[in-house]
Design a protein around this motif. Sequence first.
Motif, mmCIF file in Angstrom:
data_model
loop_
_atom_site.group_PDB
_atom_site.id
_atom_site.type_symbol
_atom_site.label_atom_id
_atom_site.label_comp_id
_atom_site.label_asym_id
_atom_site.label_seq_id
_atom_site.Cartn_x
_atom_site.Cartn_y
_atom_site.Cartn_z
ATOM 1 N N ASP A 93 0.853 -1.184 0.000
ATOM 2 C CA ASP A 93 0.000 0.000 0.000
ATOM 3 C C ASP A 93 0.895 1.243 0.000
ATOM 4 O OD1 ASP A 93 -2.374 1.522 0.160
ATOM 5 O OD2 ASP A 93 -2.137 1.712 2.321
ATOM 6 N N LEU A 94 0.657 2.159 -0.911
ATOM 7 C CA LEU A 94 1.482 3.356 -1.021
ATOM 8 C C LEU A 94 1.180 4.333 0.114
ATOM 9 C CD1 LEU A 94 3.563 4.888 -2.757
ATOM 10 C CD2 LEU A 94 1.633 5.926 -3.974
ATOM 11 N N ALA A 95 2.205 4.638 0.912
ATOM 12 C CA ALA A 95 2.051 5.585 2.014
ATOM 13 C C ALA A 95 2.284 7.015 1.552
ATOM 14 C CB ALA A 95 3.020 5.244 3.151
ATOM 15 N N GLY A 96 3.020 7.167 0.445
ATOM 16 C CA GLY A 96 3.288 8.505 -0.068
ATOM 17 C C GLY A 96 4.471 8.519 -1.015
ATOM 18 N N VAL A 97 4.629 9.662 -1.690
ATOM 19 C CA VAL A 97 5.766 9.883 -2.579
ATOM 20 C C VAL A 97 6.469 11.153 -2.130
ATOM 21 C CG1 VAL A 97 6.532 10.318 -4.932
ATOM 22 C CG2 VAL A 97 4.618 8.753 -4.524
ATOM 23 N N ALA A 98 7.748 11.060 -1.819
ATOM 24 C CA ALA A 98 8.531 12.207 -1.375
ATOM 25 C C ALA A 98 9.518 12.593 -2.467
ATOM 26 C CB ALA A 98 9.273 11.885 -0.082
ATOM 27 N N THR A 99 9.527 13.855 -2.824
ATOM 28 C CA THR A 99 10.417 14.316 -3.899
ATOM 29 C C THR A 99 11.701 14.946 -3.366
ATOM 30 O OG1 THR A 99 9.217 16.416 -3.969
ATOM 31 C CG2 THR A 99 8.482 14.691 -5.468
ATOM 32 N N THR A 100 11.790 15.094 -2.042
ATOM 33 C CA THR A 100 13.010 15.610 -1.409
ATOM 34 C C THR A 100 13.276 14.812 -0.139
ATOM 35 O OG1 THR A 100 11.898 17.234 0.004
ATOM 36 C CG2 THR A 100 12.497 17.946 -2.239
ATOM 37 N N ILE A 101 14.494 14.912 0.365
ATOM 38 C CA ILE A 101 14.843 14.217 1.599
ATOM 39 C C ILE A 101 14.057 14.790 2.774
ATOM 40 C CG2 ILE A 101 16.709 13.694 3.219
ATOM 41 C CD1 ILE A 101 16.836 12.117 0.588
ATOM 42 N N ASN A 102 13.912 16.110 2.808
ATOM 43 C CA ASN A 102 13.144 16.732 3.891
ATOM 44 C C ASN A 102 11.694 16.265 3.893
ATOM 45 O OD1 ASN A 102 15.247 18.192 5.032
ATOM 46 N ND2 ASN A 102 14.900 20.000 3.737
ATOM 47 N N HIS A 103 11.136 16.145 2.685
ATOM 48 C CA HIS A 103 9.773 15.657 2.568
ATOM 49 C C HIS A 103 9.666 14.226 3.088
ATOM 50 C CE1 HIS A 103 6.067 14.895 -0.241
ATOM 51 N NE2 HIS A 103 5.757 14.863 1.048
ATOM 52 N N ALA A 104 10.661 13.409 2.777
ATOM 53 C CA ALA A 104 10.682 12.026 3.256
ATOM 54 C C ALA A 104 10.746 11.970 4.779
ATOM 55 C CB ALA A 104 11.871 11.285 2.653
ATOM 56 N N LYS A 105 11.565 12.831 5.366
ATOM 57 C CA LYS A 105 11.677 12.874 6.828
ATOM 58 C C LYS A 105 10.352 13.272 7.459
ATOM 59 C CE LYS A 105 16.601 14.122 6.964
ATOM 60 N NZ LYS A 105 17.574 15.185 7.353
ATOM 61 N N GLU A 106 9.657 14.185 6.812
ATOM 62 C CA GLU A 106 8.360 14.636 7.310
ATOM 63 C C GLU A 106 7.350 13.491 7.321
ATOM 64 O OE1 GLU A 106 4.879 17.860 6.090
ATOM 65 O OE2 GLU A 106 6.897 18.053 5.251
ATOM 66 N N VAL A 107 7.330 12.710 6.238
ATOM 67 C CA VAL A 107 6.415 11.565 6.166
ATOM 68 C C VAL A 107 6.759 10.542 7.242
ATOM 69 C CG1 VAL A 107 5.619 9.651 4.738
ATOM 70 C CG2 VAL A 107 6.009 11.883 3.693
ATOM 71 N N LEU A 108 8.049 10.262 7.409
ATOM 72 C CA LEU A 108 8.483 9.281 8.404
ATOM 73 C C LEU A 108 8.151 9.701 9.829
ATOM 74 C CD1 LEU A 108 11.969 8.308 6.923
ATOM 75 C CD2 LEU A 108 9.966 6.830 7.097
ATOM 76 N N SER A 109 8.123 11.008 10.068
ATOM 77 C CA SER A 109 7.817 11.509 11.411
ATOM 78 C C SER A 109 6.327 11.446 11.731
ATOM 79 C CB SER A 109 8.309 12.955 11.563
ATOM 80 O OG SER A 109 7.550 13.832 10.741
ATOM 81 N N LYS A 110 5.508 11.339 10.691
ATOM 82 C CA LYS A 110 4.049 11.389 10.888
ATOM 83 C C LYS A 110 3.368 10.026 10.808
ATOM 84 C CE LYS A 110 3.394 16.137 9.236
ATOM 85 N NZ LYS A 110 2.754 16.994 8.207
#
Length: 236
Positions: free
Chosen positions: A28-45
Amino acid sequence: MIKVLIVEDDPMVAKFNQIYLQDIPGFDLAGVATTINHAKEVLSKCKVDLILLDVFMPGNETGMDLLEEIRLMQYETDVILITAASEVENIQAALRMGVVDYLIKPFEFERFSKALTSYRKTTQIFENQATIGQNELDLLLKKDVLSPSGKASLPKGLTSRTLSIIYEEIKKLGEKSFSTDELAEVMTISRVSIRKYLKFLHEIGVVYESLNYGIGRPVYQYKLNKQNGVRLRNYL
């Protein structure tokens, strides 16, 4: 369902990865991050089980930086690198930080599917079993453990059909212990073959094995371990 985060700055590549992911059951797709900061934000939430991570990303941080941070922060997240970075140095560094697979762009869907299917099978085994035998662990640690059908490979000389027949006969015995000769008497399979299958079943924890020192030569006795019967699903 296995929650997946795609970390990829190229919109077209990210879209292809999403399409590929949709064709493989269990994800199941949790999200798509186009930057490292965006990825960190998803991982924190939210909880992410698996990251499909590119190395080359915009900004000052790379995918390798994110991988290192994930390990330092002890996130319970696995990583598959999907990148054009084919330098041995990058590959070695990624493997040392525990990536479960490494796909070099461009790649075919078959290789993508193999990586995800293998990961899903391994995850299922770890979720459904409290312990694991050495033979099964050795198989899991090999990248070619799974056939295209998603099944685990049996040792050379064994077949899933014969394994199934022998296991069904063992189940009929219930709690009763038995020897190779006793099992061979009620089957049309040679003692030599049955012994090979019993050895495999013991290695993956589906049967107990003990040495009975009675009158005459010692005889190996076997007994069904019901709780580990689920392990055979990976081979049948």
